[in-house]
Each structure stands twice: as C-alpha cells, then as structure tokens.
Design a protein around this motif. Structure first.
Motif, PDB file in Angstrom:
ATOM      1  N   LYS A 219       0.833  -1.206   0.000  1.00 19.50           N
ATOM      2  CA  LYS A 219       0.000   0.000   0.000  1.00 19.50           C
ATOM      3  C   LYS A 219       0.870   1.259   0.000  1.00 19.50           C
ATOM      4  O   LYS A 219       0.562   2.251  -0.689  1.00 19.50           O
ATOM      5  CB  LYS A 219      -0.943  -0.003   1.199  1.00 19.50           C
ATOM      6  N   LYS A 220       1.949   1.255   0.770  1.00 17.41           N
ATOM      7  CA  LYS A 220       2.844   2.416   0.785  1.00 17.41           C
ATOM      8  C   LYS A 220       3.432   2.646  -0.606  1.00 17.41           C
ATOM      9  O   LYS A 220       3.530   3.787  -1.077  1.00 17.41           O
ATOM     10  CB  LYS A 220       3.968   2.212   1.794  1.00 17.41           C
ATOM     11  N   ILE A 222       2.120   1.619  -3.522  1.00 16.12           N
ATOM     12  CA  ILE A 222       1.043   2.020  -4.435  1.00 16.12           C
ATOM     13  C   ILE A 222       0.688   3.484  -4.231  1.00 16.12           C
ATOM     14  O   ILE A 222       0.537   4.246  -5.197  1.00 16.12           O
ATOM     15  CB  ILE A 222      -0.194   1.127  -4.223  1.00 16.12           C
ATOM     16  N   ASP A 223       0.549   3.901  -2.976  1.00 20.28           N
ATOM     17  CA  ASP A 223       0.165   5.288  -2.693  1.00 20.28           C
ATOM     18  C   ASP A 223       1.181   6.271  -3.256  1.00 20.28           C
ATOM     19  O   ASP A 223       0.816   7.291  -3.855  1.00 20.28           O
ATOM     20  CB  ASP A 223       0.010   5.498  -1.183  1.00 20.28           C
ATOM     21  N   ASN A 224       2.460   5.978  -3.082  1.00 21.56           N
ATOM     22  CA  ASN A 224       3.496   6.875  -3.586  1.00 21.56           C
ATOM     23  C   ASN A 224       3.506   6.902  -5.107  1.00 21.56           C
ATOM     24  O   ASN A 224       3.603   7.962  -5.728  1.00 21.56           O
ATOM     25  CB  ASN A 224       4.864   6.434  -3.059  1.00 21.56           C
ATOM     26  N   GLU A 226       1.031   6.104  -7.182  1.00 20.37           N
ATOM     27  CA  GLU A 226      -0.190   6.704  -7.717  1.00 20.37           C
ATOM     28  C   GLU A 226      -0.128   8.229  -7.645  1.00 20.37           C
ATOM     29  O   GLU A 226      -0.564   8.929  -8.568  1.00 20.37           O
ATOM     30  CB  GLU A 226      -1.408   6.173  -6.961  1.00 20.37           C
ATOM     31  N   ALA A 227       0.409   8.753  -6.557  1.00 21.45           N
ATOM     32  CA  ALA A 227       0.586  10.200  -6.444  1.00 21.45           C
ATOM     33  C   ALA A 227       1.506  10.718  -7.541  1.00 21.45           C
ATOM     34  O   ALA A 227       1.241  11.762  -8.159  1.00 21.45           O
ATOM     35  CB  ALA A 227       1.153  10.548  -5.072  1.00 21.45           C
ATOM     36  N   ALA A 234       5.520  13.295  -4.804  1.00 17.30           N
ATOM     37  CA  ALA A 234       5.868  11.906  -4.477  1.00 17.30           C
ATOM     38  C   ALA A 234       7.354  11.833  -4.132  1.00 17.30           C
ATOM     39  O   ALA A 234       8.117  12.767  -4.413  1.00 17.30           O
ATOM     40  CB  ALA A 234       5.548  10.974  -5.647  1.00 17.30           C
TER      41      ALA A 234
END
Length: 432
Positions: A219-220, A222-224, A226-227, A234
């Motif tokens: 998740k960490k 993916i979040d970075n 995606e940003a 990012a």
C-alpha cells in the motif's frame, strides 16, 4: 509523391526504404533509367521490408504497416505534444495535416502499374502477407498488434482529417517512439558511442495481486506511485529487507499496473551512474512519468559511486525533473557496508559524526523507505497455500505443508521466493 516536402516526419529511422520506394514510384516509367537497375532497387526494398516485418512480427499489408511503423516511432514536435494529452493547439496542426496528406497518398498508392512495368509479382504478396512467426522478435505481440490494427484503420480512412484524428488518438493512448510503445528500458553504453536507452521487450507480467502478503508495504508503494502518476508530490523509494521477499517483484508490478497511465521504468546498474544525468536529460521533457530503477543497491566501503548518486538524487545545481523518481531495492537498510574497522577508524577520527552522516545521508534522500521482512512459519505456509491453489496443485494440504517445510530447510529458508520455487517444482513434477 511529395515525400521531399515532409516537414515534421522528415528524418525517420528506417526511412531509407521510403526514400527508395518513392524514387521507384516517381521513375519506374522514366526511360532514362535501366529497367533492370530499377528492378534491383525494388527487390532491395522488398528485402528490407520483409526483414523489418518478420523481425517485428508484422502481417497484412506490409506497405501500410511499414508506413504506420514510421509514424508511431517518429518523435517530432507534433507526436510528442500529443502523447498522453491528445489534441494540441496552434499552427502545428496545419503542418501535421500537410504531412499526413502526403502519407495518405502513400497509403492509397496503387502499385499495379509499377508491378506490371517491372514484372514484380512479389508486390502482390506484400499486400496480404501472413507471418508464420506469431511473436515478434523485437516488438512484443501487444505492440505488434497495435501497429497492425492502426495500419488497417489508416488504410480505410476517408480523408486526411480522419487520418490525423486516428494518429492523434494513437499518440494519446499509446504514446510515440520507444518511450511510448514500451514499458521498461535499460541503458547501454557501447564503447566509442553515446549512451542509449534501449527497450526491454520481454518483462515479467507480475501484478500486485500475485504477491501474497505484505499488504502494508504494498500500500505504501502504491500510494506513492499513484501520487507520482497523477502529478502530485511523491518521493524516491527504497525497498529494503530480506532476500526473496518480493521487493523487485513489487516494483515490476506497479509498472504493469500504471503503464497505461504513462508510467515507464529505466533500469540502471551501479556502474552506470555516470550516465544518470544523460538519462534524465533525455526523458525530462516527455509527458511520461519515469521511475529510474536500481535493483539490489548496495556499496562496499571502498566504492564511492554513492556520492555521485546523492548529488543526482538531491544536491546538484539542476533540480531533478518532476517526471522522474528513483526506486531502489536493497538487502541493506543503510545501503553502504560498514565493518567493525569502520568503528575503530571513527574512534580515531576527530569528527566521527561527520563520517557517520556522510554514509547515512544517501538513505535520507529516499523519502519513503519500505521494509520487506521474511515471513514467519505461518505466513510462509499461507503463501504456499495460495500459490498452490493458483497453480492447480491437487495435493492434500497436510502433505503440501509438510513437503513445503522440508523444501525450505534445504532451499534458502522462509521467503516468498522459496515458496514460489517449491510450487514451481510441484507443477513440474505433475506434468511428468
């Protein structure tokens, strides 16, 4: 044919075939040239066209696929403006329309007169060619199919404006040139030649759902990512931890997940850090987002390349472009190997804190650090269960886990990689 009037699509790779074919179209009836010389040039063109088509897996109308190949690979002011964002504004549209009008004439050209005059029945074969090799040697099947589909569409357009719309839509959906058509790249530096960014045509099609466990770590990442893809702030990422835990696979998976949103990846090895500035210079003005990927990054105490990497990431005069991030994997948290001798040396040094900070400052330049640790026994067994189910292994669960425990004891311990290797072994045995 007015190919000499092209303004945007002027100096194209593989353009010599077009130059020679244009000469033949214009002069096959010219009495000044010997028929046999014209036939020789024609068959040379046919040879080059066949070599290109077979190596890339093209089929159908090879004249159309060749012209389309030129159009989708030429990085010019119009094509690079349209990649990812689509329609552009200004006078460049009129210039593009002028060039596309010439290309439409090439698409619509009737070769029957040339074929009859030069007794070249081979041309008819090129107009409906079947390639026995279904997978291209250079382009993968996905890219080959896109070019062939576009070639068919361009061959059926009614006017030049529709031709322009088809090309513009292609540039928006798939990009242009090697950076648009491919996902991943490496860099080559042939002796005596400039550095080149070269496509990787055969990459692992791993997806994040394929990686069992590590949900928080994924998740960490993916979040970075995606940003970054969406144009928000990012950070550079460092994935560290035990061997075989999915660090490299996770990075490959985010590339597959966000490729269609403009994400690209360039793999750079430690000995190539001297080329990093050139790599960034080549990609900083493109509409794609680039991850510079460094796998298994670590430095021995005598290696000083980490100092150069620090300057490239953050610290040089030129700010790192907003469309470039660095993702690295390492088995070491601090990347640079330290020994007890280092401690002894620091004990003798007046400014010991300076030495410590020098070595730790590289890690500090990675804004996001993500830990991938070895699974415990229960987690390892869960991974084995999931992978075995996906692989269609019909072994009873009790026997499966017993064999998995035996396997990990002699094959590298508890890790996702060991679990995958065990399941691969079972699948191989079942085939026998």
């Amino acid at each position: 044919m007015r190919t000499n009037e092209l303004m945007l699509y002027k100096n194209m790779d593989y353009g010599q075939i077009l130059t020679d074919m244009t000469f033949l179209i214009e002069n096959y009836e010219n009495e000044f040239y010997q028929t046999e010389d014209l036939r020789t040039l024609l068959f040379e063109c046919v040879n080059k066209l066949l070599e290109l088509s077979v190596s890339h897996g093209f089929e159908g109308n090879l004249w159309h696929t060749y012209l389309t190949f030129l159009l989708v690979n030429d990085e010019n002011a119009y094509s690079t403006s349209c990649e990812i964002v689509g329609e552009t504004e200004g006078s460049i549209n009129e210039i593009a329309l002028h060039d596309f009008e010439i290309f439409k004439e090439l698409f619509d050209y009737d070769f029957s007169g040339l074929e009859q005059r030069l007794s070249a029945g081979c041309i008819r074969t090129l107009m409906d060619y079947t390639n026995g090799s279904r997978a291209g040697k250079v382009f993968n099947r996905r890219i080959r199919d896109r070019i062939c589909t576009l070639a068919s569409a361009l061959g059926n357009v009614s006017d030049v404006e529709e031709f322009r719309q088809k090309m513009t839509q292609f540039y928006k959906e798939f990009g242009v040139g090697k950076l648009g058509l491919h996902k991943a790249f490496r860099i080559e530096h042939p002796e005596g030649n400039d550095m080149k960014i070269v496509p990787v045509t055969n990459i692992a099609h791993v997806h994040l759902d394929d990686l069992v466990g590590y949900e928080i770590a994924k998740k960490k990442l993916i979040d970075n990512t995606e940003a970054f893809v969406k144009g928000r702030r990012a950070n550079n990422c460092l994935l560290f931890g035990d061997a075989g835990t999915g660090k490299s696979s996770s990075i490959k998976a985010v590339l597959n997940q966000y490729y269609d949103q403009g994400l690209r990846m360039i793999e750079v090895y430690k000995h190539q850090f001297k080329d990093l500035n050139d790599v960034i210079a080549q990609v900083k003005n493109r509409n794609y987002k680039f991850i510079i990927y460094m796998d298994d990054l670590s430095f021995e105490e005598f290696e000083t390349e980490y100092k150069y990497l620090k300057a490239v990431i953050e610290g040089g005069l030129e700010r790192k472009p907003e469309n470039v991030l660095i993702y690295a994997t390492s088995n070491r948290r601090h990347l640079i190997r330290e020994t007890f001798r280092d401690k002894a040396d620091r004990d003798e040094e007046l400014h010991t804190n300076d030495t410590v900070q020098e070595k730790l400052s590289l890690v500090a330049r990675f804004g996001v650090t993500i830990y991938f640790g070895s699974p415990d026994k229960k987690e390892f067994q869960d991974i084995v269960r999931v992978l075995a189910r996906r692989g269609g292994i019909g072994m009873p669960e009790e026997e499966l886990l017993l064999e998995a425990n035996k396997w990990e004891l002699s094959h590298g311990g508890l890790s996702g990689r060991t679990a995958q290797q065990f399941v691969d072994y079972l699948m191989g045995q079942e085939r026998v």
